[in-house]
Design a protein around this motif. Structure first.
Motif, PDB file in Angstrom:
ATOM      1  N   VAL A   1       0.844  -1.205   0.000  1.00 18.86           N
ATOM      2  CA  VAL A   1       0.000   0.000   0.000  1.00 18.86           C
ATOM      3  C   VAL A   1       0.877   1.252   0.000  1.00 18.86           C
ATOM      4  CG1 VAL A   1      -1.663   1.336   1.364  1.00 18.86           C
ATOM      5  CG2 VAL A   1      -1.989  -1.129   1.066  1.00 18.86           C
TER       6      VAL A   1
ATOM      7  N   GLU B   1       2.513   1.635  -3.426  1.00 16.07           N
ATOM      8  CA  GLU B   1       1.578   2.121  -4.440  1.00 16.07           C
ATOM      9  C   GLU B   1       1.302   3.620  -4.289  1.00 16.07           C
ATOM     10  OE1 GLU B   1      -1.674  -0.639  -3.997  1.00 16.07           O
ATOM     11  OE2 GLU B   1      -0.735  -2.072  -5.370  1.00 16.07           O
ATOM     12  N   LYS B   2       1.344   4.131  -3.080  1.00 14.97           N
ATOM     13  CA  LYS B   2       1.101   5.553  -2.843  1.00 14.97           C
ATOM     14  C   LYS B   2       2.338   6.402  -3.094  1.00 14.97           C
ATOM     15  CE  LYS B   2      -2.514   4.995   0.619  1.00 14.97           C
ATOM     16  NZ  LYS B   2      -2.851   5.141   2.037  1.00 14.97           N
ATOM     17  N   MET B   3       3.516   5.881  -2.749  1.00 16.78           N
ATOM     18  CA  MET B   3       4.710   6.710  -2.708  1.00 16.78           C
ATOM     19  C   MET B   3       5.769   6.390  -3.772  1.00 16.78           C
ATOM     20  SD  MET B   3       3.983   8.714  -0.219  1.00 16.78           S
ATOM     21  CE  MET B   3       5.543   9.547  -0.089  1.00 16.78           C
TER      22      MET B   3
END
Length: 128
Positions: free
Chosen positions: A48, A51-53
């Motif tokens: 997670v 995927e965000k950073m």
């Protein structure tokens, strides 16, 4: 954020004990080990965070083909399954903390725990 003892030092205490130098990078690569136990839950949390950073540059599978790279404005980062396949977790932590080459520092955006969790996920991508 918590602190984890490592060889008599609190490596996650501030300030970070390795300088932003070649010597600091090499020392972190030799001395730092992920203090968070690997588990399916930790890897899922790391995914997670990735995927965000990270995915916008590194790509879904860490091959350096992220959406931002596709614009042609930035060169691709090295692939996790290529030049970065054997990168130690200490060097990864140091790179995420200070930045490396065109990648900026992420220490202000990710806690130490989040950095270690994303490293567990990156290690899964290194296997691809």
């Amino acid at each position: 954020q918590g602190e984890w003892p490592y060889q008599g030092k609190l490596v996650n205490a501030l300030p970070y004990p390795y300088e932003n130098t070649v010597e600091g990078y090499e020392a972190a690569g030799t001395n730092l080990k992920n203090p968070i136990a690997k588990s399916p839950e930790v890897i899922a949390e790391g995914k997670v965070i990735f995927e965000k950073m990270c995915m916008h540059c590194h790509g879904k599978e860490g091959k350096g083909d992220g959406q931002l790279i596709g614009t042609g404005k930035f060169p691709p980062p090295p692939s996790y399954s290529g030049p970065l396949k054997e990168l130690s977790e200490g060097k990864m932590f140091h790179s995420i903390t200070y930045g490396k080459n065109l990648m900026g520092a992420h220490a202000s955006q990710l806690t130490k725990e989040e950095r270690w969790k994303v490293i567990h996920y990156i290690q899964e991508l290194q296997k691809l």
